[in-house]
Scaffold this active site. Sequence first.
Site, PDB file in Angstrom:
ATOM      1  N   GLU A  88     -16.879  13.900   4.896  1.00 12.46           N
ATOM      2  CA  GLU A  88     -17.264  12.891   5.542  1.00 12.46           C
ATOM      3  C   GLU A  88     -18.010  13.211   6.972  1.00 12.46           C
ATOM      4  O   GLU A  88     -19.132  12.990   7.352  1.00 12.46           O
ATOM      5  CB  GLU A  88     -16.267  11.808   6.063  1.00 12.46           C
ATOM      6  CG  GLU A  88     -15.815  11.276   4.668  1.00 12.46           C
ATOM      7  CD  GLU A  88     -14.415  10.522   4.663  1.00 12.46           C
ATOM      8  OE1 GLU A  88     -14.136   9.837   3.960  1.00 12.46           O
ATOM      9  OE2 GLU A  88     -13.543  10.847   5.596  1.00 12.46           O
TER      10      GLU A  88
ATOM     11  N   PHE B  86     -10.781  15.655   3.103  1.00  7.68           N
ATOM     12  CA  PHE B  86     -11.905  14.881   2.802  1.00  7.68           C
ATOM     13  C   PHE B  86     -12.836  14.817   4.084  1.00  7.68           C
ATOM     14  O   PHE B  86     -14.022  14.879   4.059  1.00  7.68           O
ATOM     15  CB  PHE B  86     -11.762  13.656   1.865  1.00  7.68           C
ATOM     16  CG  PHE B  86     -11.298  14.014   0.668  1.00  7.68           C
ATOM     17  CD1 PHE B  86     -12.415  14.224  -0.318  1.00  7.68           C
ATOM     18  CD2 PHE B  86     -10.034  13.981   0.221  1.00  7.68           C
ATOM     19  CE1 PHE B  86     -12.133  14.421  -1.692  1.00  7.68           C
ATOM     20  CE2 PHE B  86      -9.585  14.326  -1.416  1.00  7.68           C
ATOM     21  CZ  PHE B  86     -10.834  14.593  -2.031  1.00  7.68           C
TER      22      PHE B  86
ATOM     23  N   GLU C 150     -11.898   2.182   1.258  1.00 10.95           N
ATOM     24  CA  GLU C 150     -11.373   1.399   0.205  1.00 10.95           C
ATOM     25  C   GLU C 150     -11.685  -0.089   0.481  1.00 10.95           C
ATOM     26  O   GLU C 150     -11.231  -0.954  -0.313  1.00 10.95           O
ATOM     27  CB  GLU C 150      -9.868   1.758   0.486  1.00 10.95           C
ATOM     28  CG  GLU C 150      -9.320   2.971  -0.071  1.00 10.95           C
ATOM     29  CD  GLU C 150      -9.696   4.104   0.903  1.00 10.95           C
ATOM     30  OE1 GLU C 150      -9.912   3.707   2.409  1.00 10.95           O
ATOM     31  OE2 GLU C 150      -9.662   5.113   0.792  1.00 10.95           O
TER      32      GLU C 150
END
Lengths: 320, 335
Positions: A218, A213, A135
């Site tokens: 990742e 995720f 982010e």
Amino acid sequence: MKLLNILVLLVLVGLCCGQYMERLSRRKRESCFPESTGTTPFIKEIFLGRCLELQTETAIPNACPQSPVNCTLLWDVFHDAIAYKDPCAIPLDAYREFIAAVPHQLPADKSMFWSGTSYIVHEYTEAANDLLTLEDTLLGYMVDGLQWCSSTDASSTGLNYQECPDFWQEGCAVASTAFYTATSSAIGRQATGVITVMLDATRTDGAYRNDSFFAKYEFPNMDPEKVTRGDIILVNRLGNPIVETCGTGSVAVLERLFTEKGIEWTCTDNDERVYHVQCSKDPTHTECITPADVTGSSATSRPSLIILAMILVCMVAELM
Amino acid sequence: MTMRSKLFLPNLVGLLVLACLAAPTCRGESLANVLKRVDDEDFAARVNGNRVAGAGTTLNIREIVIGRCWDYQRVTGMNQGRPLIEVICGTTAWPAFVNAFAFQNPCNVREDAFRSFTNIMTVSLPRNGTIFWSGTKNLAKMYSELSGGTMFSLETTFVGYTVNDLTWCGTPLGAGINYASCPSFDDPSCPSQASTVFWGSASKLFARQARGSVSVLLNGSDSRGAFRNNSVFSTVELPNLDSSLVDFVNIIVVHDLDGQIVDTCDSGTILILKDRIIKRGMKWTCEDDPKLAKLIQCTEKPDYHRCNLASRVHSRSWNFVVLTVLASFWITGTG
């Protein structure tokens, strides 16, 4: 005698539970009524503003892309990835062009991955002023906190500002799933040097979950040639029982996966900053005793000391 | 005769100063004049802490201002800080902002230049929800963010958020905005700059809005003193509090983790501040290093020896382990 023991035990359990309930009731309630369920109004203006701001010196340090990015073009690519498509049938590779349009390369040793710790990780990185989450990069910064979905209506702009399908709706492949799948894979691939991952050790379904995720996109995309070490930081949510520690449960699984991949790892479950970030939000919490507060007996240890004394007395009585 | 005039003159000055302090604004003194007394360093910290000296207007300032304006109203802004009636950012907020300084001499901005912009962007804030700061910008921002939308520093209000940390100045030539270089704050030949005029008038409005009790975060480790005569708080904010609406000024003195102790609630410039608050007909409270301030400081320096929290929590787990072992012994022993 045994009945008495059980009674005493019940009282003890009651004492502990009372404390626990008190902690639970302290937790603040999030909003009950989300403002709107459609695409965030003025998403384009917000996207452009954030995209340009991230490329000025005043935004997040270390987050500048290697080369300037044309934000207007990037918006078009982001918009066209889903515009006019069925909002429940967005293919997982819908954002391929968007990923390709962002030349972002995370600096070495700066990547921070997280799973289940969104309530703390961003304040953590902001305070540390050193690590970057998805982010904080040009991949995730523009749409953080926004909602968006497509409209099949040919007379619309291609986005639906009235209503979006729920993220968890069954049988519905939403845009954000495709977006976070693509961006998570990208930051996994881009990671170099020492990486950090922050997981929640007080989750009953495990700190490292196969369906997260992090686990799906990742970690598998990390290149052991480029990633030299993985630092695992476990978060103990204030007032929640600790379910896992370094070397146990799903954390041990992740540690093994690092080893198998040929990446060194470290693990810590008492990171100071984790406590301070949480305590700043809830300074009166019983776990947030700063040294200045503890002169003499501390508030946290007192109940357990009383229980300890009670048990000892009971044991002595038993022996006599 | 000489004795008399010597005594008389200082008294007159003192009276004038008192009258001036008692009025909501120093009558007869323009904002521009007040701003001249503000320390350049204080303004630099307020306007843009990490600005490169001599840098020009932030590139793409139009898109950034419009983006932030929508972001605050739709995503990032705290509920009580959002305007009741939506402000249209592209056609209302931005023109009001840019017209205040574009195509003008960058050193001669009128003191009411931003009136239209601040009027559009000012939201009435919750009672007891005002935080002032001096030398503690980041701490004030954190206090505001952690208050859950009940307290605001100027930088977390709608108007402050929209232009915070940006640089801007005009030029009579070309596009009207100078992206190459802006005058520096300590330039004596450039007395009235766009950003100082903006932050001065925004601070003034922010102070005038305050109701109930207000808080001020001051840096007790600042060698120049926590409460300085030439700070924005002292020259603009404190004089503009409406003492018929503000009853308490809660002073919070914070010391750097490993910093020196210059002023405390009971010493140094804080005494002057208390005096000024009382003379304005308000009451004060004062706290040195409250727990929240220490916790926030520790998030930035968690390894500092006085920030030790985690090991304490660990000793708690150790207690529980002993308890469990003892309890199991006891149960099996009695079985």
